[in-house]
Design a protein around this motif. Structure first.
Motif, PDB file in Angstrom:
ATOM      1  N   ASP A  57      -0.178  -5.984  -8.149  1.00 64.45           N
ATOM      2  CA  ASP A  57       0.191  -5.246  -6.929  1.00 64.45           C
ATOM      3  C   ASP A  57      -0.945  -5.360  -5.928  1.00 64.45           C
ATOM      4  OD1 ASP A  57       1.008  -3.565  -4.931  1.00 64.45           O
ATOM      5  OD2 ASP A  57       1.457  -1.860  -6.245  1.00 64.45           O
ATOM      6  N   THR A  59      -0.787  -4.543  -2.837  1.00 63.26           N
ATOM      7  CA  THR A  59      -0.652  -3.572  -1.751  1.00 63.26           C
ATOM      8  C   THR A  59      -1.506  -2.331  -1.959  1.00 63.26           C
ATOM      9  OG1 THR A  59       1.236  -2.374  -2.716  1.00 63.26           O
ATOM     10  CG2 THR A  59       1.718  -4.353  -1.407  1.00 63.26           C
ATOM     11  N   ARG A  60      -2.079  -2.172  -3.148  1.00 65.56           N
ATOM     12  CA  ARG A  60      -2.899  -0.996  -3.432  1.00 65.56           C
ATOM     13  C   ARG A  60      -4.163  -1.414  -4.174  1.00 65.56           C
ATOM     14  NH1 ARG A  60      -0.095   3.527  -2.160  1.00 65.56           N
ATOM     15  NH2 ARG A  60      -1.847   4.753  -2.915  1.00 65.56           N
ATOM     16  N   HIS A  64      -8.296   3.791  -3.780  1.00 68.55           N
ATOM     17  CA  HIS A  64      -7.909   3.943  -2.377  1.00 68.55           C
ATOM     18  C   HIS A  64      -6.644   4.795  -2.291  1.00 68.55           C
ATOM     19  CE1 HIS A  64     -10.330   0.533  -0.409  1.00 68.55           C
ATOM     20  NE2 HIS A  64     -10.741   0.616  -1.669  1.00 68.55           N
ATOM     21  N   SER A  65      -6.669   5.776  -1.421  1.00 67.59           N
ATOM     22  CA  SER A  65      -5.488   6.612  -1.244  1.00 67.59           C
ATOM     23  C   SER A  65      -4.456   5.965  -0.332  1.00 67.59           C
ATOM     24  CB  SER A  65      -5.891   7.978  -0.666  1.00 67.59           C
ATOM     25  OG  SER A  65      -6.560   7.812   0.580  1.00 67.59           O
ATOM     26  N   GLU A  66      -4.915   5.049   0.533  1.00 68.64           N
ATOM     27  CA  GLU A  66      -4.009   4.363   1.450  1.00 68.64           C
ATOM     28  C   GLU A  66      -3.614   3.004   0.875  1.00 68.64           C
ATOM     29  OE1 GLU A  66      -5.056   4.410   5.656  1.00 68.64           O
ATOM     30  OE2 GLU A  66      -6.701   5.780   5.176  1.00 68.64           O
ATOM     31  N   SER A  67      -2.458   2.529   1.307  1.00 70.38           N
ATOM     32  CA  SER A  67      -1.991   1.218   0.874  1.00 70.38           C
ATOM     33  C   SER A  67      -2.166   0.198   1.997  1.00 70.38           C
ATOM     34  CB  SER A  67      -0.526   1.282   0.441  1.00 70.38           C
ATOM     35  OG  SER A  67       0.283   1.773   1.491  1.00 70.38           O
ATOM     36  N   HIS A 118      -7.670  -1.973   2.642  1.00 74.29           N
ATOM     37  CA  HIS A 118      -6.813  -1.500   1.557  1.00 74.29           C
ATOM     38  C   HIS A 118      -5.958  -2.609   0.950  1.00 74.29           C
ATOM     39  CE1 HIS A 118      -8.077   2.378   3.012  1.00 74.29           C
ATOM     40  NE2 HIS A 118      -7.531   2.133   4.184  1.00 74.29           N
TER      41      HIS A 118
END
Length: 212
Positions: A57, A59-60, A64-67, A118
């Motif tokens: 993945d 995208t994450r 990190h809390s954001e993608s 991110h």
């Protein structure tokens, strides 16, 4: 039974590698070998330095809390030998630009294109017992190299049991594909597929290695 030696010249990152293997002199075997996924250049931004997180993945990132920015996509397929046999345990090493068209690489110093802190940017995944793989990432941005505008693409180096393929995957229906004479029916172009989770775009891209 007559046996001949066939030498196929593979291109990996612009370096010619000659691979020799004994083959049975049968036309159907030769025909199948010619249907291998075409090689492409490695490109200037192979990620030698990477985030520790290299899972499927992109995208994450761990911690990190954001993608990542950009539209998400699922990519899945099967890695096969030239005779159609799935290749289990093949390693797919992939890397791509972010949604702005910039790579997470020290050599990509185009400051007009922002980095995405991110976005994982690269990954290494292994095919399962049936030769299948699946990743989640973002649709990469388009960027220019000099006067040439490159089509959207994802870089791959794929290691099977007996061969390595360096290539690039492209997206269907992109007008920029014409810049590099890439037709939608090319083995380098992914096919649109039904969304795997009902919301994220999905593409199918199968790979055929010259020797599994």
């Amino acid at each position: 039974m007559k046996t001949v030696i066939s030498r196929r010249r593979l291109i990996a990152g612009g370096i010619g590698i000659t691979v020799g293997a004994p083959l049975i002199a049968q036309d159907n075997v030769i025909d199948r070998m010619m249907k291998a996924t075409p090689p492409q250049q490695l490109g200037p931004f192979y990620p030698v330095a990477r985030p520790l997180d290299q899972d499927a993945d992109l995208t994450r990132l761990d911690g990190h809390s954001e993608s990542a920015e950009g539209p998400r996509m699922d990519l899945f397929g099967i890695v096969r030998d030239f005779d159609g046999t799935p290749v289990p345990g093949a390693t797919l090493d992939l890397w791509q630009a972010n949604v702005h068209g910039r790579y997470l690489h020290g050599g990509d110093d185009r400051e007009d294109l922002p980095l995405d802190p991110h976005f994982q940017g690269s990954a290494k995944v292994t095919t399962d017992a049936e030769g299948r793989y699946r990743i989640r990432t973002i649709i990469p941005g388009i960027y220019g190299v000099g006067d040439l505008v490159r089509p959207r693409h994802i870089h791959f180096t794929i290691d099977g049991k007996q061969s390595r393929l360096t290539t690039q995957m492209y997206f269907p229906g992109e007008k920029e594909n014409a810049n590099e004479d890439i037709a939608d029916d090319s083995m380098l172009v992914a096919k649109r597929a039904p969304a795997l989770d009902g919301s994220i775009e999905a593409f199918n891209w199968d790979v055929v290695l010259p020797f599994g």
